[in-house]
Design an enzyme around this catalytic site. Structure first.
Site, PDB file in Angstrom:
ATOM      1  N   ASP A 182      40.022  41.318  42.747  1.00 16.90           N
ATOM      2  CA  ASP A 182      39.095  40.192  42.781  1.00 16.90           C
ATOM      3  C   ASP A 182      38.027  40.400  41.705  1.00 16.90           C
ATOM      4  O   ASP A 182      38.359  40.594  40.543  1.00 16.90           O
ATOM      5  CB  ASP A 182      38.516  40.046  44.189  1.00 16.90           C
ATOM      6  N   TYR A 310      27.892  32.635  39.500  1.00 23.46           N
ATOM      7  CA  TYR A 310      27.024  31.808  38.657  1.00 23.46           C
ATOM      8  C   TYR A 310      27.046  32.327  37.220  1.00 23.46           C
ATOM      9  O   TYR A 310      27.171  31.547  36.266  1.00 23.46           O
ATOM     10  CB  TYR A 310      25.597  31.818  39.194  1.00 23.46           C
ATOM     11  N   HIS A 362      45.440  39.153  49.632  1.00 22.21           N
ATOM     12  CA  HIS A 362      44.372  39.410  48.669  1.00 22.21           C
ATOM     13  C   HIS A 362      43.688  40.755  48.902  1.00 22.21           C
ATOM     14  O   HIS A 362      43.291  41.417  47.960  1.00 22.21           O
ATOM     15  CB  HIS A 362      43.350  38.277  48.798  1.00 22.21           C
TER      16      HIS A 362
END
Length: 384
Positions: A182, A310, A362
């Protein structure tokens, strides 16, 4: 020993009892929303499921037991370029062990790796070859867990990678490997690019690789790759949009409501574990999942952990073309949930090892720890 090395300080997790009492009080006082009948998981986490899980968190889950499990491993904190970094440092009993950094993702943390610490660091005691041993450094990424507060804006993947490369130098490791999934599968290769003289290899799972708009890159995709590309395009990225565009606004609800934080994370365990149609605790131990959620809640890091999205998506833009191909040998482990397409990954990384699993989602370190351990061992055997 230098002054910088002296700055590495022992650390123990010791959550004040009043925080745990406050958590239970908030869980007991949850204001539950209405729910449309018959919609199941299609619109989010069902109320009935979440009520049951929240009640277990309140009355059945024992944080102190899991805090002790984490504290059984040596932990430290240090500051590098103004950023606090917390990490587990588990040295192998084998003197010739290879240093290895383990990097978590979102919504994860150091707790993700608890089931692989023993087999990786002490294979002799777990039925393995002592030549496969690793000295493990398992950091909380900046903004996650106890690696707080964030030093300021701009804590993107490249900056995280630079800090962690400095951490390995501070610990005295001249050569080391990296494993990540990830967000860790972003940071790991970035460490290889920034520190190629010391990173001997990078192993990743849950790797993302995107089309770059190059003529012919879609030609000849296998049936499996076509399904992965379709899944990539149809992925429910609602959480990603919120984290990447308004992390501060989202953070108010998650920081103030433990059930809000629980729902936000457990939905990802539901969607990203294998099989996705099952309940998340069928793939990951229920209390392990709650330990992960508890770390976000007790450290108050819902907002700071979202900032990486972000920085990478809204501040920098989601750019498919990387800044040059990585030159460090890279191994890729692909689970049944992953959408990794090999040709795009090979465009971006020097891939020398590729494994496709028939099970696991995952969160491989928690779902299929044996498979992850075996593939990490196999990959690094060729690089020592």
């Amino acid at each position: 020993m230098t002054n910088e090395q002296h700055d590495v300080r022992p650390f123990r997790i010791e959550i004040p009892q009043e925080q745990l009492d406050d958590l239970r009080s908030r869980l007991a006082g949850t204001r539950w929303p209405d729910e449309l009948p018959g919609v199941g998981w299609s619109r989010g986490v069902p109320v009935g499921y979440l009520k049951d899980l929240a009640e277990h968190w309140r009355a059945g889950y024992d944080w102190r037991a899991h805090e002790a499990e984490l504290n059984a491993h040596p932990q430290f904190v240090t500051a590098i370029d103004g950023q606090n970094i917390h990490f587990l440092h588990v040295r192998s009993p084998e003197p010739g062990a290879t240093p290895l950094v383990l990097l978590h993702g979102w919504p994860g943390g150091v707790v993700d790796f608890l089931d692989v610490i023993g087999p990786l660091s002490d294979p002799r005691s777990h039925g393995g070859d002592p030549a496969d041993a690793f000295h493990l450094v398992i950091p909380s990424l900046p903004g996650f867990g106890f690696s707080t507060p964030l030093a300021g804006p701009g804590m993107n993947v490249a900056r995280m990678a630079g800090l962690l490369a400095q951490l390995m130098a501070r610990l005295g490791y001249d050569g080391y490997g990296v494993q990540g999934y990830d967000a860790g599968a972003w940071v790991g290769p970035a460490m290889g690019k920034q520190d190629p003289d010391h990173v001997i290899g990078v192993h990743v799972n849950a790797l993302l690789a995107f089309p770059a708009g190059i003529d012919g890159e879609m030609d000849g995709l296998t049936e499996v790759e076509q399904r992965r590309w379709e899944a990539m395009q149809n992925f429910n990225d609602g959480y990603l949009q919120c984290n990447s565009k308004r992390p501060q606004t989202v953070g108010y609800g998650l920081h103030d409501s433990p059930v809000g934080q629980l729902a936000w994370i457990v939905e990802k365990f539901k969607e990203l574990t294998d099989p996705p149609e099952g309940l998340p605790e069928e793939s990951v131990d229920r209390d392990r999942m709650l330990t992960d959620v508890s770390l976000y809640w007790l450290t108050g890091t819902a907002t700071s952990a979202a900032q990486i999205y972000y920085e990478e998506i809204s501040a920098a833009g989601w750019i498919a073309e990387p800044a040059g191909k990585g030159e460090v040998p890279t191994g890729v482990l692909v689970s049944t949930h992953d959408v990794t397409i090999r040709r795009w990954a090979e465009r971006d990384h020097d891939i020398v090892h590729w494994t496709e699993l028939e099970k696991g989602g995952h969160f491989l370190a928690m779902e299929e720890p044996e498979a992850l351990v075996e593939d990490v061992r196999t990959f690094f055997r060729t690089l020592r």
